[in-house]
Design a protein around this motif. Sequence first.
Motif, PDB file in Angstrom:
ATOM      1  N   UNK A  63     -48.453  87.588 -41.823  1.00  0.00           N
ATOM      2  CA  UNK A  63     -47.700  86.910 -40.771  1.00  0.00           C
ATOM      3  C   UNK A  63     -48.296  85.538 -40.483  1.00  0.00           C
ATOM      4  N   UNK A  64     -47.456  84.629 -40.048  1.00  0.00           N
ATOM      5  CA  UNK A  64     -47.880  83.250 -39.756  1.00  0.00           C
ATOM      6  C   UNK A  64     -48.330  83.167 -38.306  1.00  0.00           C
ATOM      7  N   UNK A  65     -49.527  83.639 -38.009  1.00  0.00           N
ATOM      8  CA  UNK A  65     -49.944  83.671 -36.612  1.00  0.00           C
ATOM      9  C   UNK A  65     -51.270  82.982 -36.329  1.00  0.00           C
ATOM     10  N   UNK A  66     -51.730  82.144 -37.250  1.00  0.00           N
ATOM     11  CA  UNK A  66     -53.016  81.500 -37.041  1.00  0.00           C
ATOM     12  C   UNK A  66     -52.855  80.024 -36.668  1.00  0.00           C
ATOM     13  N   UNK A  67     -53.767  79.566 -35.823  1.00  0.00           N
ATOM     14  CA  UNK A  67     -53.921  78.144 -35.531  1.00  0.00           C
ATOM     15  C   UNK A  67     -55.209  77.696 -36.202  1.00  0.00           C
ATOM     16  N   UNK A  68     -55.158  76.602 -36.940  1.00  0.00           N
ATOM     17  CA  UNK A  68     -56.355  76.029 -37.541  1.00  0.00           C
ATOM     18  C   UNK A  68     -56.562  74.667 -36.885  1.00  0.00           C
ATOM     19  N   UNK A  69     -57.754  74.466 -36.340  1.00  0.00           N
ATOM     20  CA  UNK A  69     -58.060  73.247 -35.609  1.00  0.00           C
ATOM     21  C   UNK A  69     -59.310  72.599 -36.197  1.00  0.00           C
ATOM     22  N   UNK A  70     -59.269  71.266 -36.354  1.00  0.00           N
ATOM     23  CA  UNK A  70     -60.466  70.538 -36.764  1.00  0.00           C
ATOM     24  C   UNK A  70     -60.835  69.546 -35.665  1.00  0.00           C
ATOM     25  N   UNK A  71     -62.140  69.424 -35.444  1.00  0.00           N
ATOM     26  CA  UNK A  71     -62.668  68.563 -34.375  1.00  0.00           C
ATOM     27  C   UNK A  71     -63.838  67.754 -34.906  1.00  0.00           C
ATOM     28  N   UNK A  72     -64.146  66.663 -34.200  1.00  0.00           N
ATOM     29  CA  UNK A  72     -65.378  65.936 -34.483  1.00  0.00           C
ATOM     30  C   UNK A  72     -66.280  66.049 -33.258  1.00  0.00           C
ATOM     31  N   UNK A  73     -67.580  66.031 -33.462  1.00  0.00           N
ATOM     32  CA  UNK A  73     -68.536  66.247 -32.373  1.00  0.00           C
ATOM     33  C   UNK A  73     -68.618  65.100 -31.374  1.00  0.00           C
ATOM     34  N   UNK A  74     -68.400  63.868 -31.822  1.00  0.00           N
ATOM     35  CA  UNK A  74     -68.563  62.741 -30.907  1.00  0.00           C
ATOM     36  C   UNK A  74     -67.268  62.341 -30.191  1.00  0.00           C
ATOM     37  N   UNK A  75     -66.207  63.091 -30.388  1.00  0.00           N
ATOM     38  CA  UNK A  75     -64.924  62.900 -29.700  1.00  0.00           C
ATOM     39  C   UNK A  75     -64.303  61.532 -29.964  1.00  0.00           C
ATOM     40  N   UNK A  76     -64.613  60.967 -31.129  1.00  0.00           N
ATOM     41  CA  UNK A  76     -64.048  59.669 -31.490  1.00  0.00           C
ATOM     42  C   UNK A  76     -62.593  59.813 -31.936  1.00  0.00           C
ATOM     43  N   UNK A  77     -62.255  60.944 -32.560  1.00  0.00           N
ATOM     44  CA  UNK A  77     -60.911  61.171 -33.075  1.00  0.00           C
ATOM     45  C   UNK A  77     -60.251  62.319 -32.317  1.00  0.00           C
ATOM     46  N   UNK A  78     -58.921  62.320 -32.292  1.00  0.00           N
ATOM     47  CA  UNK A  78     -58.198  63.430 -31.693  1.00  0.00           C
ATOM     48  C   UNK A  78     -58.340  64.673 -32.575  1.00  0.00           C
ATOM     49  N   UNK A  79     -58.268  65.819 -31.950  1.00  0.00           N
ATOM     50  CA  UNK A  79     -58.266  67.067 -32.711  1.00  0.00           C
ATOM     51  C   UNK A  79     -56.984  67.135 -33.537  1.00  0.00           C
ATOM     52  N   UNK A  80     -57.066  67.803 -34.666  1.00  0.00           N
ATOM     53  CA  UNK A  80     -55.882  68.056 -35.483  1.00  0.00           C
ATOM     54  C   UNK A  80     -55.660  69.566 -35.499  1.00  0.00           C
ATOM     55  N   UNK A  81     -54.407  69.977 -35.283  1.00  0.00           N
ATOM     56  CA  UNK A  81     -54.081  71.396 -35.205  1.00  0.00           C
ATOM     57  C   UNK A  81     -52.922  71.692 -36.145  1.00  0.00           C
ATOM     58  N   UNK A  82     -53.059  72.765 -36.896  1.00  0.00           N
ATOM     59  CA  UNK A  82     -51.980  73.248 -37.736  1.00  0.00           C
ATOM     60  C   UNK A  82     -51.597  74.629 -37.230  1.00  0.00           C
ATOM     61  N   UNK A  83     -50.343  74.797 -36.870  1.00  0.00           N
ATOM     62  CA  UNK A  83     -49.852  76.040 -36.281  1.00  0.00           C
ATOM     63  C   UNK A  83     -49.057  76.837 -37.307  1.00  0.00           C
ATOM     64  N   UNK A  84     -49.068  78.150 -37.174  1.00  0.00           N
ATOM     65  CA  UNK A  84     -48.266  79.007 -38.037  1.00  0.00           C
ATOM     66  C   UNK A  84     -48.847  79.181 -39.429  1.00  0.00           C
ATOM     67  N   UNK A  85     -50.169  79.201 -39.517  1.00  0.00           N
ATOM     68  CA  UNK A  85     -50.846  79.322 -40.817  1.00  0.00           C
ATOM     69  C   UNK A  85     -50.893  80.783 -41.235  1.00  0.00           C
TER      70      UNK A  85
END
Length: 95
Positions: A63-85
């Motif tokens: 089933x497509x029920x996962x969220x995958x999120x990537x972050x950076x530690x210094x908060x310079x970039x916005x988080x990226x999220x992929x839904x329905x993985x």
Amino acid sequence: MATLGLFSILPTIQQVPVGLIEIDTDPDAEIILIISRESSEVLFAGVAMSLTKVVMPIEYATKNELLVMILDNDKQYNAAVLDGVRASVINLSET
């Protein structure tokens, strides 16, 4: 005699299907989160590599029920999220 019994069992090992998430991340990504959309449980939290592989229970390959999120530690970039993985199915006994 016990050793012979062990070797006779080895060829009968069954396939072990599991789910696999492969994440090809941005070089600026430092943290990866995998979250269950259904329960909001964090299933994986770890350091991002250029290619991160995470073995998951087989239920996440059905089933497509996962969220995958990537972050950076210094908060310079916005988080990226992929839904329905959905995880890919692999045979753990062959890896």
